[in-house]
Design a protein around this motif. Structure first.
Motif, PDB file in Angstrom:
ATOM      1  N   GLY A  30      12.732   1.101  10.638  1.00 25.01           N
ATOM      2  CA  GLY A  30      11.327   1.023  10.252  1.00 25.01           C
ATOM      3  C   GLY A  30      10.644  -0.202  10.801  1.00 25.01           C
ATOM      4  N   PHE A  31       9.319  -0.114  10.858  1.00 24.66           N
ATOM      5  CA  PHE A  31       8.497  -1.228  11.323  1.00 24.66           C
ATOM      6  C   PHE A  31       7.119  -1.098  10.697  1.00 24.66           C
ATOM      7  N   ILE A  32       6.477  -2.232  10.471  1.00 25.41           N
ATOM      8  CA  ILE A  32       5.155  -2.246   9.845  1.00 25.41           C
ATOM      9  C   ILE A  32       4.105  -1.851  10.875  1.00 25.41           C
ATOM     10  N   LEU A  33       3.305  -0.831  10.541  1.00 31.42           N
ATOM     11  CA  LEU A  33       2.183  -0.442  11.399  1.00 31.42           C
ATOM     12  C   LEU A  33       0.917  -1.201  11.004  1.00 31.42           C
ATOM     13  N   THR A  34       0.671  -1.299   9.705  1.00 30.93           N
ATOM     14  CA  THR A  34      -0.483  -2.052   9.211  1.00 30.93           C
ATOM     15  C   THR A  34      -0.250  -2.424   7.753  1.00 30.93           C
ATOM     16  N   ALA A  35      -0.872  -3.509   7.343  1.00 30.14           N
ATOM     17  CA  ALA A  35      -0.764  -3.948   5.950  1.00 30.14           C
ATOM     18  C   ALA A  35      -1.943  -4.854   5.629  1.00 30.14           C
ATOM     19  N   ILE A  36      -2.585  -4.578   4.506  1.00 27.22           N
ATOM     20  CA  ILE A  36      -3.624  -5.462   3.986  1.00 27.22           C
ATOM     21  C   ILE A  36      -3.475  -5.522   2.472  1.00 27.22           C
ATOM     22  N   GLY A  37      -4.100  -6.509   1.870  1.00 26.16           N
ATOM     23  CA  GLY A  37      -4.049  -6.638   0.430  1.00 26.16           C
ATOM     24  C   GLY A  37      -4.262  -8.078   0.018  1.00 26.16           C
ATOM     25  N   SER A  38      -3.766  -8.417  -1.162  1.00 29.64           N
ATOM     26  CA  SER A  38      -3.951  -9.777  -1.664  1.00 29.64           C
ATOM     27  C   SER A  38      -2.736 -10.220  -2.459  1.00 29.64           C
ATOM     28  N   LEU A  39      -2.548 -11.533  -2.489  1.00 28.18           N
ATOM     29  CA  LEU A  39      -1.453 -12.155  -3.238  1.00 28.18           C
ATOM     30  C   LEU A  39      -2.024 -13.163  -4.222  1.00 28.18           C
ATOM     31  N   LYS A  40      -1.320 -13.341  -5.335  1.00 28.72           N
ATOM     32  CA  LYS A  40      -1.670 -14.417  -6.256  1.00 28.72           C
ATOM     33  C   LYS A  40      -0.667 -15.551  -6.159  1.00 28.72           C
ATOM     34  N   GLN A  41       0.393 -15.315  -5.414  1.00 34.55           N
ATOM     35  CA  GLN A  41       1.371 -16.348  -5.077  1.00 34.55           C
ATOM     36  C   GLN A  41       1.999 -15.953  -3.755  1.00 34.55           C
ATOM     37  N   GLY A  94       9.051 -13.586  -3.694  1.00 36.47           N
ATOM     38  CA  GLY A  94       8.140 -14.451  -4.435  1.00 36.47           C
ATOM     39  C   GLY A  94       6.700 -14.350  -3.974  1.00 36.47           C
ATOM     40  N   CYS A  95       6.413 -13.445  -3.034  1.00 36.05           N
ATOM     41  CA  CYS A  95       5.026 -13.141  -2.683  1.00 36.05           C
ATOM     42  C   CYS A  95       4.570 -12.063  -3.655  1.00 36.05           C
ATOM     43  N   ILE A  96       3.722 -12.448  -4.596  1.00 35.95           N
ATOM     44  CA  ILE A  96       3.360 -11.576  -5.715  1.00 35.95           C
ATOM     45  C   ILE A  96       1.963 -10.988  -5.484  1.00 35.95           C
ATOM     46  N   ILE A  97       1.889  -9.658  -5.591  1.00 34.68           N
ATOM     47  CA  ILE A  97       0.626  -8.942  -5.355  1.00 34.68           C
ATOM     48  C   ILE A  97      -0.405  -9.331  -6.411  1.00 34.68           C
ATOM     49  N   TYR A  98      -1.632  -9.587  -5.944  1.00 32.95           N
ATOM     50  CA  TYR A  98      -2.747  -9.893  -6.843  1.00 32.95           C
ATOM     51  C   TYR A  98      -3.451  -8.596  -7.251  1.00 32.95           C
ATOM     52  N   THR A  99      -4.113  -7.915  -6.311  1.00 32.42           N
ATOM     53  CA  THR A  99      -4.797  -6.665  -6.651  1.00 32.42           C
ATOM     54  C   THR A  99      -4.118  -5.449  -6.039  1.00 32.42           C
ATOM     55  N   THR A 100      -3.715  -5.556  -4.783  1.00 32.21           N
ATOM     56  CA  THR A 100      -3.120  -4.413  -4.099  1.00 32.21           C
ATOM     57  C   THR A 100      -2.450  -4.870  -2.811  1.00 32.21           C
ATOM     58  N   ALA A 101      -1.592  -4.015  -2.290  1.00 33.71           N
ATOM     59  CA  ALA A 101      -1.100  -4.138  -0.916  1.00 33.71           C
ATOM     60  C   ALA A 101      -0.994  -2.712  -0.394  1.00 33.71           C
ATOM     61  N   GLU A 102      -1.722  -2.433   0.682  1.00 33.40           N
ATOM     62  CA  GLU A 102      -1.733  -1.112   1.299  1.00 33.40           C
ATOM     63  C   GLU A 102      -0.948  -1.217   2.594  1.00 33.40           C
ATOM     64  N   ILE A 103       0.168  -0.495   2.662  1.00 31.98           N
ATOM     65  CA  ILE A 103       1.111  -0.681   3.762  1.00 31.98           C
ATOM     66  C   ILE A 103       1.438   0.666   4.395  1.00 31.98           C
ATOM     67  N   VAL A 104       1.415   0.690   5.725  1.00 28.73           N
ATOM     68  CA  VAL A 104       1.818   1.874   6.470  1.00 28.73           C
ATOM     69  C   VAL A 104       3.022   1.483   7.325  1.00 28.73           C
ATOM     70  N   ILE A 105       4.091   2.269   7.208  1.00 32.54           N
ATOM     71  CA  ILE A 105       5.362   1.976   7.863  1.00 32.54           C
ATOM     72  C   ILE A 105       5.709   3.118   8.810  1.00 32.54           C
ATOM     73  N   GLY A 106       6.078   2.761  10.037  1.00 32.96           N
ATOM     74  CA  GLY A 106       6.582   3.744  10.989  1.00 32.96           C
ATOM     75  C   GLY A 106       8.094   3.703  11.003  1.00 32.96           C
TER      76      GLY A 106
END
Length: 133
Positions: A30-41, A94-106
């Motif tokens: 697998g490999f990351i195609l795209t990812a966006i979102g937010s972290l609180k840590q 320890g990277c903790i999601i704040y609101t969301t993380a939208e990830i597409v994996i190939g």
């Protein structure tokens, strides 16, 4: 190529969630195609450092890159702070999601990724094995 999409929710650990996902679906290459979102840590290991740095603030995920397999994951992340300053490095637990993380994996059907200790680096490095046609 096969494509998977997932959304992580608040308080999930980004790296651990991706590791669990790779194991649950028996991901081979697998490999990351795209990812966006937010972290609180954010917990990032910066270049040429032996330990990771924990950053307690709100961050936007600008990019996430790397490989995922049931045998291991290796990901780098780039985040921006409230002033738009960019930080990046090796993604750690320890990277903790704040609101969301939208990830597409190939996922490649042509290869299998495994991680083996490299004599030169002493680290578990990517080994790419072609699958029989």
């Amino acid at each position: 190529m096969k494509v998977f999409a997932l959304r992580l929710k608040p308080d999930q650990d980004l790296r651990q969630s991706l590791k669990i996902f790779a194991n649950e679906i028996d991901l081979k290459a697998g490999f990351i195609l795209t990812a966006i979102g937010s972290l609180k840590q954010a917990k990032i290991r910066f270049a040429n450092q032996s330990i990771s740095t924990v950053l307690n603030d709100k961050f936007e995920i600008i990019s996430l890159n790397g490989t995922l397999a049931q045998t291991g994951i290796h990901l780098h992340i780039c985040v921006s702070d409230k002033e738009g300053k960019i930080l990046g490095g090796h993604l750690d637990n320890g990277c903790i999601i704040y609101t969301t993380a939208e990830i597409v994996i190939g996922c490649s059907k042509e290869f299998t990724f495994i991680r083996t200790v490299d004599d030169q680096t002493g680290c578990k490095e990517l080994e790419i094995i072609p699958n029989p046609s």
